[in-house]
Scaffold this motif. Structure first.
Motif, PDB file in Angstrom:
ATOM      1  N   GLU A 136       0.813  -1.214   0.000  1.00 17.98           N
ATOM      2  CA  GLU A 136       0.000   0.000   0.000  1.00 17.98           C
ATOM      3  C   GLU A 136       0.848   1.267   0.000  1.00 17.98           C
ATOM      4  OE1 GLU A 136      -3.187   0.064  -0.574  1.00 17.98           O
ATOM      5  OE2 GLU A 136      -3.216  -2.128  -0.633  1.00 17.98           O
ATOM      6  N   ALA A 137       2.084   1.181   0.488  1.00 19.98           N
ATOM      7  CA  ALA A 137       2.972   2.347   0.489  1.00 19.98           C
ATOM      8  C   ALA A 137       3.313   2.793  -0.925  1.00 19.98           C
ATOM      9  CB  ALA A 137       4.254   2.033   1.265  1.00 19.98           C
ATOM     10  N   LEU A 138       3.058   1.942  -1.921  1.00 22.52           N
ATOM     11  CA  LEU A 138       3.374   2.282  -3.312  1.00 22.52           C
ATOM     12  C   LEU A 138       2.226   2.992  -4.031  1.00 22.52           C
ATOM     13  CD1 LEU A 138       5.291  -0.889  -4.590  1.00 22.52           C
ATOM     14  CD2 LEU A 138       6.228   1.288  -3.790  1.00 22.52           C
ATOM     15  N   ARG A 139       1.103   3.166  -3.382  1.00 21.31           N
ATOM     16  CA  ARG A 139       0.029   3.927  -4.025  1.00 21.31           C
ATOM     17  C   ARG A 139       0.417   5.406  -4.089  1.00 21.31           C
ATOM     18  NH1 ARG A 139      -4.871   1.228  -4.959  1.00 21.31           N
ATOM     19  NH2 ARG A 139      -5.210  -0.647  -3.698  1.00 21.31           N
ATOM     20  N   ALA A 140       0.182   6.009  -5.250  1.00 18.48           N
ATOM     21  CA  ALA A 140       0.521   7.419  -5.425  1.00 18.48           C
ATOM     22  C   ALA A 140      -0.326   8.290  -4.505  1.00 18.48           C
ATOM     23  CB  ALA A 140       0.289   7.832  -6.883  1.00 18.48           C
ATOM     24  N   LYS A 141       0.275   9.383  -4.029  1.00 16.79           N
ATOM     25  CA  LYS A 141      -0.475  10.352  -3.242  1.00 16.79           C
ATOM     26  C   LYS A 141      -1.456  11.106  -4.131  1.00 16.79           C
ATOM     27  CE  LYS A 141       1.621   9.454   0.612  1.00 16.79           C
ATOM     28  NZ  LYS A 141       0.875   8.738   1.679  1.00 16.79           N
ATOM     29  N   PHE A 142      -1.020  11.415  -5.339  1.00 20.70           N
ATOM     30  CA  PHE A 142      -1.917  12.042  -6.307  1.00 20.70           C
ATOM     31  C   PHE A 142      -1.539  11.590  -7.701  1.00 20.70           C
ATOM     32  CE2 PHE A 142       1.628  15.054  -6.324  1.00 20.70           C
ATOM     33  CZ  PHE A 142       1.795  15.317  -7.678  1.00 20.70           C
ATOM     34  N   THR A 143      -2.510  11.686  -8.593  1.00 16.26           N
ATOM     35  CA  THR A 143      -2.281  11.377  -9.998  1.00 16.26           C
ATOM     36  C   THR A 143      -2.966  12.437 -10.863  1.00 16.26           C
ATOM     37  OG1 THR A 143      -1.979   8.984  -9.800  1.00 16.26           O
ATOM     38  CG2 THR A 143      -2.882   9.783 -11.855  1.00 16.26           C
ATOM     39  N   ILE A 144      -2.192  13.025 -11.764  1.00 15.45           N
ATOM     40  CA  ILE A 144      -2.705  13.969 -12.755  1.00 15.45           C
ATOM     41  C   ILE A 144      -3.091  13.170 -13.998  1.00 15.45           C
ATOM     42  CG2 ILE A 144      -2.174  15.962 -14.192  1.00 15.45           C
ATOM     43  CD1 ILE A 144      -2.158  16.676 -11.256  1.00 15.45           C
ATOM     44  N   MET A 145      -4.363  13.290 -14.414  1.00 15.08           N
ATOM     45  CA  MET A 145      -4.855  12.508 -15.547  1.00 15.08           C
ATOM     46  C   MET A 145      -5.493  13.440 -16.568  1.00 15.08           C
ATOM     47  SD  MET A 145      -6.528   9.301 -13.399  1.00 15.08           S
ATOM     48  CE  MET A 145      -6.573   8.147 -14.773  1.00 15.08           C
ATOM     49  N   ASN A 146      -4.730  13.791 -17.582  1.00 14.78           N
ATOM     50  CA  ASN A 146      -5.232  14.623 -18.677  1.00 14.78           C
ATOM     51  C   ASN A 146      -5.319  13.756 -19.925  1.00 14.78           C
ATOM     52  OD1 ASN A 146      -5.748  16.391 -20.738  1.00 14.78           O
ATOM     53  ND2 ASN A 146      -3.986  17.719 -20.391  1.00 14.78           N
ATOM     54  N   PRO A 147      -6.522  13.331 -20.322  1.00 10.81           N
ATOM     55  CA  PRO A 147      -6.649  12.447 -21.487  1.00 10.81           C
ATOM     56  C   PRO A 147      -6.061  13.033 -22.763  1.00 10.81           C
ATOM     57  CG  PRO A 147      -8.688  12.490 -20.235  1.00 10.81           C
ATOM     58  CD  PRO A 147      -7.821  13.564 -19.666  1.00 10.81           C
TER      59      PRO A 147
END
Length: 391
Positions: free
Chosen positions: A166-177
């Protein structure tokens, strides 16, 4: 349905121009000095890397850079990144790219605070501590932007293995299609294939009474078939790209996999191909999946028949359900070849002379104990037989 826990804390910023907000998210999640990790020239040529840097500079966040991530990311660059982060006292990893870049960033993030060799995590040790990670996604495929997983190729022996925690889950993700609209058709098709594989790996389960997640997986498969076709026909179709991007994340953040056993045979078998031949992961999966499913069909004919009917629109043959099951596998194969994916060893660039070597590595290489598979337990001879179905 089995007991489960599910924790998916990643903050998603979805939509056009969201990459310009990267710096504010790094600041929000506590980053004081950042490693920007990326691959080759596309993020530079497109101006994306410059936009990300400007957003960090606007928040007065210092950064260092490490480019050069390859498809099927290598352990050597991970070691380099760990050393750089320690030397520069980096406290936040920012991946700008696709699944390979994100996976490499995760490996670095896990390795920095760890006293041992980061590869321990890729031999089964669970990652419980890592530097925080953020991502700016450029391709819909691996789902690493929302998952607790990472896959790296160890150059000594060319073992391609995964780590999780679970420590490998990103804190945030920017998703611009919109960032995915300039991808070559082959890369778009590889991404579609990888997403379908993540869904099938969860669909193939021995757990009973999992209708909720069955239906979720089926819905995402139907989305990929429809939107994948639209994106291949019209690469600039933002709405198709948007639906694919969100489906790719949902396919692999494990919301569809909770409470049920999972398979992952196709990934294990494919990893040997992409480690040895450096082929694209999605292309390898396109060849591997129909072979694995055909080999395992008799284990649970009705599960294969159910996906054939519900997703591929096949008519149920109640007297001979195995025919319906096989028809569904063939429908998957036709879909993958229709978007430009290879269908066999020759088209993939693989050689049948390496079958025994790959099967041995798959089952015994790098601390493995002889069998793979969560749906059907397979030994080396089984894996050899599966590879031969691909020739």
């Amino acid at each position: 349905m089995e007991n489960f826990t599910f924790y998916a804390p990643t903050y998603f910023a979805f939509g056009k121009d969201t990459e310009n907000e990267t710096g504010s998210y790094v600041k929000r999640f506590g980053g004081k000095k950042v490693l920007i990790h990326y691959g080759g020239g596309s993020v530079i040529r497109s101006g994306l890397l410059d936009r990300v840097k400007k957003s960090l500079e606007a928040e007065a966040i210092p950064y260092v850079e490490l480019g050069g991530v390859m498809p099927n990311p290598r352990s050597g660059l991970v070691y380099e990144g760990i050393d750089l982060c320690r030397k520069e006292q980096v406290d936040f990893i920012l991946a700008v790219g696709g699944g390979s870049t994100i996976d490499s960033a995760k490996a670095i993030a896990a390795g920095v605070p760890y006293d041992g060799d980061f590869w321990d995590y890729y031999q089964g040790k669970v990652v419980n501590e890592a530097l925080p990670i953020g991502t700016v996604l450029t391709i819909s495929a691996a789902g690493s932007e929302g998952s607790p997983d990472s896959v790296i190729t160890k150059e000594e022996g060319m073992y391609k293995r995964g780590a999780t925690g679970e420590a490998l889950r990103a804190k945030f993700t920017i998703m611009n299609p919109a960032l995915t609209q300039t991808l070559p058709p082959f890369q778009t098709a590889c991404g579609i294939t990888d997403i379908m594989a993540h869904l099938y790996e969860r669909y193939l389960t021995n757990t009973k009474e999992v209708e909720c997640t069955d239906r979720m997986i089926e819905a995402l498969m139907l989305t990929m078939i429809h939107e994948g076709t639209r994106a291949m026909e019209d690469p600039d179709n933002y709405e198709a790209r948007a639906n694919i991007m969100w489906a790719g994340m949902m396919a692999h953040n494990n919301s569809c996999g909770v409470g049920r056993s999972q398979d992952w045979t196709s990934h294990d078998v494919e990893h040997e191909l992409s480690a040895l031949y450096d082929c694209a992961h999605g292309a390898g999966l396109a060849v591997v999946m129909p072979a694995v499913f055909t080999y395992n069909l008799q284990h649970d004919v009705m599960r294969f028949a159910k996906v054939a009917v519900r997703v591929w629109g096949c008519q149920m043959d109640f007297d001979h359900p195995e025919r319906t099951a096989a028809e569904g596998i063939e429908a998957l194969r036709r879909f993958l070849t229709s978007i430009g994916m290879p269908a066999n060893f020759k088209e993939l660039g693989a050689d049948e002379k390496d079958i025994e070597r790959m099967a041995h590595s798959c089952c015994y290489g790098d601390a493995r104990t002889g069998t793979i598979g969560g749906f059907v337990s397979l030994d080396q001879k089984d894996v050899e037989n599966i590879y031969r179905l691909m020739v």
